[in-house]
Design a protein around this motif. Sequence first.
Motif, mmCIF file in Angstrom:
data_model
loop_
_atom_site.group_PDB
_atom_site.id
_atom_site.type_symbol
_atom_site.label_atom_id
_atom_site.label_comp_id
_atom_site.label_asym_id
_atom_site.label_seq_id
_atom_site.Cartn_x
_atom_site.Cartn_y
_atom_site.Cartn_z
ATOM 1 N N LEU A 97 67.075 2.362 102.901
ATOM 2 C CA LEU A 97 65.686 2.808 102.914
ATOM 3 C C LEU A 97 65.671 4.311 102.662
ATOM 4 C CD1 LEU A 97 62.676 2.214 103.620
ATOM 5 C CD2 LEU A 97 63.273 2.722 106.005
ATOM 6 N N LEU A 98 64.896 4.726 101.678
ATOM 7 C CA LEU A 98 64.773 6.147 101.375
ATOM 8 C C LEU A 98 63.418 6.623 101.890
ATOM 9 C CD1 LEU A 98 65.906 8.661 99.883
ATOM 10 C CD2 LEU A 98 64.843 7.771 97.807
ATOM 11 N N VAL A 99 63.433 7.680 102.698
ATOM 12 C CA VAL A 99 62.181 8.204 103.253
ATOM 13 C C VAL A 99 61.915 9.593 102.680
ATOM 14 C CG1 VAL A 99 60.922 8.837 105.349
ATOM 15 C CG2 VAL A 99 62.481 6.873 105.367
ATOM 16 N N PRO A 100 60.929 9.703 101.791
ATOM 17 C CA PRO A 100 60.674 10.987 101.129
ATOM 18 C C PRO A 100 59.692 11.859 101.902
ATOM 19 C CG PRO A 100 59.324 9.303 100.123
ATOM 20 C CD PRO A 100 60.076 8.636 101.273
ATOM 21 N N GLU A 101 59.475 13.052 101.379
ATOM 22 C CA GLU A 101 58.407 13.926 101.859
ATOM 23 C C GLU A 101 57.057 13.266 101.552
ATOM 24 O OE1 GLU A 101 58.753 16.832 103.361
ATOM 25 O OE2 GLU A 101 60.878 17.277 103.046
ATOM 26 N N ASN A 102 56.015 13.840 102.100
ATOM 27 C CA ASN A 102 54.681 13.248 101.915
ATOM 28 C C ASN A 102 53.923 13.783 100.696
ATOM 29 O OD1 ASN A 102 55.057 11.624 104.099
ATOM 30 N ND2 ASN A 102 54.028 12.981 105.555
ATOM 31 N N HIS A 103 54.654 14.282 99.715
ATOM 32 C CA HIS A 103 53.982 14.881 98.540
ATOM 33 C C HIS A 103 53.620 13.855 97.488
ATOM 34 C CE1 HIS A 103 57.116 18.241 99.417
ATOM 35 N NE2 HIS A 103 56.116 18.292 100.264
ATOM 36 N N THR A 104 52.688 12.992 97.739
ATOM 37 C CA THR A 104 52.424 11.956 96.731
ATOM 38 C C THR A 104 51.718 12.489 95.500
ATOM 39 O OG1 THR A 104 50.525 11.419 98.082
ATOM 40 C CG2 THR A 104 52.373 9.886 98.144
ATOM 41 N N ARG A 105 51.250 13.727 95.540
ATOM 42 C CA ARG A 105 50.553 14.234 94.353
ATOM 43 C C ARG A 105 51.462 15.126 93.515
ATOM 44 N NH1 ARG A 105 46.064 15.392 97.781
ATOM 45 N NH2 ARG A 105 44.900 13.475 98.110
ATOM 46 N N ASN A 106 52.651 15.395 94.000
ATOM 47 C CA ASN A 106 53.568 16.263 93.264
ATOM 48 C C ASN A 106 54.439 15.413 92.345
ATOM 49 O OD1 ASN A 106 55.767 17.814 92.439
ATOM 50 N ND2 ASN A 106 55.672 19.110 94.260
ATOM 51 N N GLN A 107 54.055 15.404 91.058
ATOM 52 C CA GLN A 107 54.772 14.576 90.076
ATOM 53 C C GLN A 107 56.260 14.907 90.034
ATOM 54 O OE1 GLN A 107 54.545 12.122 87.857
ATOM 55 N NE2 GLN A 107 52.524 11.512 88.604
ATOM 56 N N PHE A 108 56.612 16.191 90.155
ATOM 57 C CA PHE A 108 58.027 16.551 90.071
ATOM 58 C C PHE A 108 58.784 15.975 91.261
ATOM 59 C CE2 PHE A 108 55.804 20.008 87.789
ATOM 60 C CZ PHE A 108 56.299 19.732 86.526
ATOM 61 N N TYR A 109 58.149 16.078 92.422
ATOM 62 C CA TYR A 109 58.823 15.545 93.600
ATOM 63 C C TYR A 109 58.994 14.024 93.496
ATOM 64 C CZ TYR A 109 60.335 14.348 98.175
ATOM 65 O OH TYR A 109 61.088 13.820 99.185
ATOM 66 N N LEU A 110 57.964 13.354 93.007
ATOM 67 C CA LEU A 110 58.053 11.893 92.879
ATOM 68 C C LEU A 110 59.142 11.502 91.868
ATOM 69 C CD1 LEU A 110 54.250 11.026 92.895
ATOM 70 C CD2 LEU A 110 55.889 10.618 94.750
ATOM 71 N N GLN A 111 59.266 12.279 90.799
ATOM 72 C CA GLN A 111 60.338 11.999 89.826
ATOM 73 C C GLN A 111 61.708 12.223 90.466
ATOM 74 O OE1 GLN A 111 59.608 14.067 86.089
ATOM 75 N NE2 GLN A 111 57.463 13.407 86.103
ATOM 76 N N ASN A 112 61.774 13.213 91.332
ATOM 77 C CA ASN A 112 62.999 13.444 92.098
ATOM 78 C C ASN A 112 63.354 12.204 92.929
ATOM 79 O OD1 ASN A 112 64.915 14.777 94.087
ATOM 80 N ND2 ASN A 112 63.118 14.475 95.401
ATOM 81 N N VAL A 113 62.363 11.641 93.601
ATOM 82 C CA VAL A 113 62.614 10.457 94.438
ATOM 83 C C VAL A 113 63.063 9.285 93.555
ATOM 84 C CG1 VAL A 113 61.585 8.778 96.033
ATOM 85 C CG2 VAL A 113 60.995 11.208 96.220
ATOM 86 N N ALA A 114 62.370 9.121 92.422
ATOM 87 C CA ALA A 114 62.730 8.015 91.526
ATOM 88 C C ALA A 114 64.165 8.173 91.009
ATOM 89 C CB ALA A 114 61.747 7.956 90.352
ATOM 90 N N LYS A 115 64.565 9.402 90.734
ATOM 91 C CA LYS A 115 65.928 9.644 90.246
ATOM 92 C C LYS A 115 66.946 9.290 91.333
ATOM 93 C CE LYS A 115 68.630 11.762 87.048
ATOM 94 N NZ LYS A 115 68.254 13.049 86.431
ATOM 95 N N LEU A 116 66.650 9.701 92.560
ATOM 96 C CA LEU A 116 67.546 9.366 93.678
ATOM 97 C C LEU A 116 67.664 7.849 93.837
ATOM 98 C CD1 LEU A 116 66.817 11.724 96.698
ATOM 99 C CD2 LEU A 116 69.029 11.268 95.631
ATOM 100 N N VAL A 117 66.535 7.164 93.728
ATOM 101 C CA VAL A 117 66.551 5.705 93.851
ATOM 102 C C VAL A 117 67.480 5.119 92.796
ATOM 103 C CG1 VAL A 117 65.173 3.598 93.551
ATOM 104 C CG2 VAL A 117 64.267 5.497 94.921
ATOM 105 N N SER A 118 67.379 5.619 91.561
ATOM 106 C CA SER A 118 68.188 5.013 90.499
ATOM 107 C C SER A 118 69.686 5.296 90.707
ATOM 108 C CB SER A 118 67.702 5.457 89.122
ATOM 109 O OG SER A 118 67.936 6.833 88.942
ATOM 110 N N VAL A 119 70.014 6.488 91.181
ATOM 111 C CA VAL A 119 71.429 6.790 91.471
ATOM 112 C C VAL A 119 71.961 5.839 92.547
ATOM 113 C CG1 VAL A 119 73.002 8.482 92.513
ATOM 114 C CG2 VAL A 119 71.356 9.219 90.780
ATOM 115 N N LEU A 120 71.185 5.678 93.598
ATOM 116 C CA LEU A 120 71.646 4.866 94.725
ATOM 117 C C LEU A 120 71.712 3.385 94.365
ATOM 118 C CD1 LEU A 120 69.639 6.792 97.429
ATOM 119 C CD2 LEU A 120 72.138 6.755 97.195
ATOM 120 N N GLN A 121 70.780 2.934 93.534
ATOM 121 C CA GLN A 121 70.825 1.533 93.098
ATOM 122 C C GLN A 121 72.108 1.253 92.336
ATOM 123 O OE1 GLN A 121 67.082 1.251 91.050
ATOM 124 N NE2 GLN A 121 66.132 0.073 92.699
ATOM 125 N N LEU A 122 72.536 2.242 91.563
ATOM 126 C CA LEU A 122 73.739 2.039 90.746
ATOM 127 C C LEU A 122 75.016 1.989 91.577
ATOM 128 C CD1 LEU A 122 72.725 4.222 87.700
ATOM 129 C CD2 LEU A 122 73.098 1.756 87.695
#
Lengths: 430, 430
Positions: A97-122
């Motif tokens: 389970l990945l728990v991010p910051e609460n910045h749902t409007r920060n596109q850069f931060y959300l892309q950061n989370v998505a990148k982390l998800v993809s690394v960990l999935q691999l």
Amino acid sequence: MVPHLTTALTGPLLELEKHFLGHATEIERWMRVQWQDHMPPFYASTDLRNSGFKLAPVDLNLFPGGWNNINDVFMPLCVQAAQDAIERICPDARQLLLVPENHTRNQFYLQNVAKLVSVLQLTGLDVRVGSLLPEITAPTTLELANGGSLTLEPLVRTGNRVGLAGFNPCAILLNNDLSGGVPAIFKGLDEQWLIPPLHAGWHMRRKSRHAAAYDRVAREFGEVIGIDPWRINPEYGVCSQINFQERTGEECLAAEVDSLLTRIRAKYKEYEVDETPFVVVKADAGTYGMGVMTVRDASEVVGLNRRQRNKMSVVKEGLQVQEVIIQEGVHTFETVDDAVAEPVVYMMDRFVVGGFYRVHTERGRDENLNAPGMHFKPLAFQTCCSLPDCRQAPDAAPNRFYAYGVVARLALLAASVEIEETEPAEADAA
Amino acid sequence: MVPHLTTALTGPLLELEKHFLGHATEIERWMRVQWQDHMPPFYASTDLRNSGFKLAPVDLNLFPGGWNNINDVFMPLCVQAAQDAIERICPDARQLLLVPENHTRNQFYLQNVAKLVSVLQLTGLDVRVGSLLPEITAPTTLELANGGSLTLEPLVRTGNRVGLAGFNPCAILLNNDLSGGVPAIFKGLDEQWLIPPLHAGWHMRRKSRHAAAYDRVAREFGEVIGIDPWRINPEYGVCSQINFQERTGEECLAAEVDSLLTRIRAKYKEYEVDETPFVVVKADAGTYGMGVMTVRDASEVVGLNRRQRNKMSVVKEGLQVQEVIIQEGVHTFETVDDAVAEPVVYMMDRFVVGGFYRVHTERGRDENLNAPGMHFKPLAFQTCCSLPDCRQAPDAAPNRFYAYGVVARLALLAASVEIEETEPAEADAA
């Protein structure tokens, strides 16, 4: 593809890099032995400043964002290092389970989370993202500007475990630095791995404890390869009873600033550095570049105006500042496209896995670049930090990057020591 | 940069790759758990054959040469994986002795050794190369065609340790497959790590034992992700009393060939494969592509002519062949620049770190490509094997390469099991 990289004062740095290159075998062996005794953090990033005469970390982040800025060529390194990290902490994990910051409007931060998800999935984990935001009451898919998407789901507490509906993870990776304290939903957990441990959050962490640990690491490292640790270590002082709004503790701060500037001046004299010393006053528990002030003379911290006091007194999540660290300022003499730049190095487990330059066109070389208006040069570290090339000149890109990788790993090691030393007794941990 | 890659029969392979992609999380988790129970070899390479309906390893090398053919973009991955390998075996090592084959005139092989030295040095080891050649009586520096150089030094035995003059290594890495037996200088060592262990040398190793271990690995893996293990596993048989020169054992061989061809025909019928089955007869202890014969009918192994008998009866170091393995032939339907090609995947510790295509313009898709006239396409694996991309089609390069990486690691795991199972009792080992 590597951006033009210049260092105004190349002489002494060349000497430092040459020294690292000439001692790469000792350095790597020493690092290897250190990691037998210390558990590396799962991930970290560090801001370096390179003044030519000094190459030093000025910040270490245990909840690194910005993974979206890492060049895709480093993905295999990230995945390989993440595999090591997972095996070290929870080898039989299936779900994370990945728990991010609460910045749902920060596109850069959300892309950061998505990148982390993809690394960990691999690495072979089923990864889902659980949000602390009260408005996330059902799975919510956010479209990302880069074409991807990210699904946030509401956290579910069941007994002593946290998960999502139908998702009972063995490990929880925090990309949320807990500046606002430990959320109730994470209190009293057992049987689940929390990564990093809760006491590494900014509700507990202090820059000064990291600096103290780095002090020792730099000293030991300096002895191993025969350099003055000052060349890689910013000096620091602490004021722990300050209240900017009530104007108490200003004298303590001024005295610390003065004492530190005096020490720096002596070092500049010793190394014949013809620059104006400065210090950086930072909230000891602060992050995001908030609550930071550059000071060239002790008088500057006495009688601050309202605007300055407001700026220094509150950091992320509205926390009041009571403790500050006064850190030796390290000029950055690196520029990218004529703008002042500082390297940011990313690590997973004990490996350097990428980096980029933080660039600010409006700031000077003795200023904090982690401020609105900054941008990133993700292409910068086209080459990686683990491959010094002895056949090339010491200031060739692979060699400069090797030096960055060495200093970044020293900061990582200090973080590891810091986390060990600040681990609360078992009763407190719960 | 990725060469044009075509597969004549894409249908069923797409299905296999799709299956791997859809089960990547289970696959990676299963691998992670396997490596908790089994010690990965320090390094290995494997030859894969991709027939569209089948993707299988046909050879696993525990003393891989050819590191010079690995694209430089993979160097950071190699170094990172080598760090893991070193930490696993000898974390406090300072000095490592590399013992290569005796091919001092083979420029490609020497470049391979030099590449290995550079990878290992970057992990923080002081690496030197000790030669078994009697003519190396003093340090001898060889200039390499790629501009580098390599220094060979005479081995020195002191008591129960092997080293060089003034060099007493804690670990000895063999890049010499011991086809000619264990040299006296390596007998009865203690306190030094020999990597891989001596019993992994070709004086002891048998392809059939690897095949038996792979059989079990493939079966278990097949169950985990729900595929017929035949899709990734070449069937095999053994003849252990053959003498090609004296023409004894031909009947046993013919019977085994016939039985195997019958089994393959049944499988081809089951999968509606419209190809001619073939088997490959190989010396059970052979290497370097020597002592290999492609057979489409049992009658072909009876009444071999002198040339064929000579070819089959002697392998590297002049060893006589007494045992052969009969392996199901796997067509390679991959081509690079219109020539028949097969992927070769390189691994360190438990990681895929690179690969290339072995290409032969004069050979057919049902022939051994490891033969004079072959060449390598080091650029082929521009992308790496650990990054499947679910957004792309199953036959997109990253996904095809992921499938290669999965099957290659299954062969690696089988080698690990094989080494464990063939470990001699302590008395024999000395």
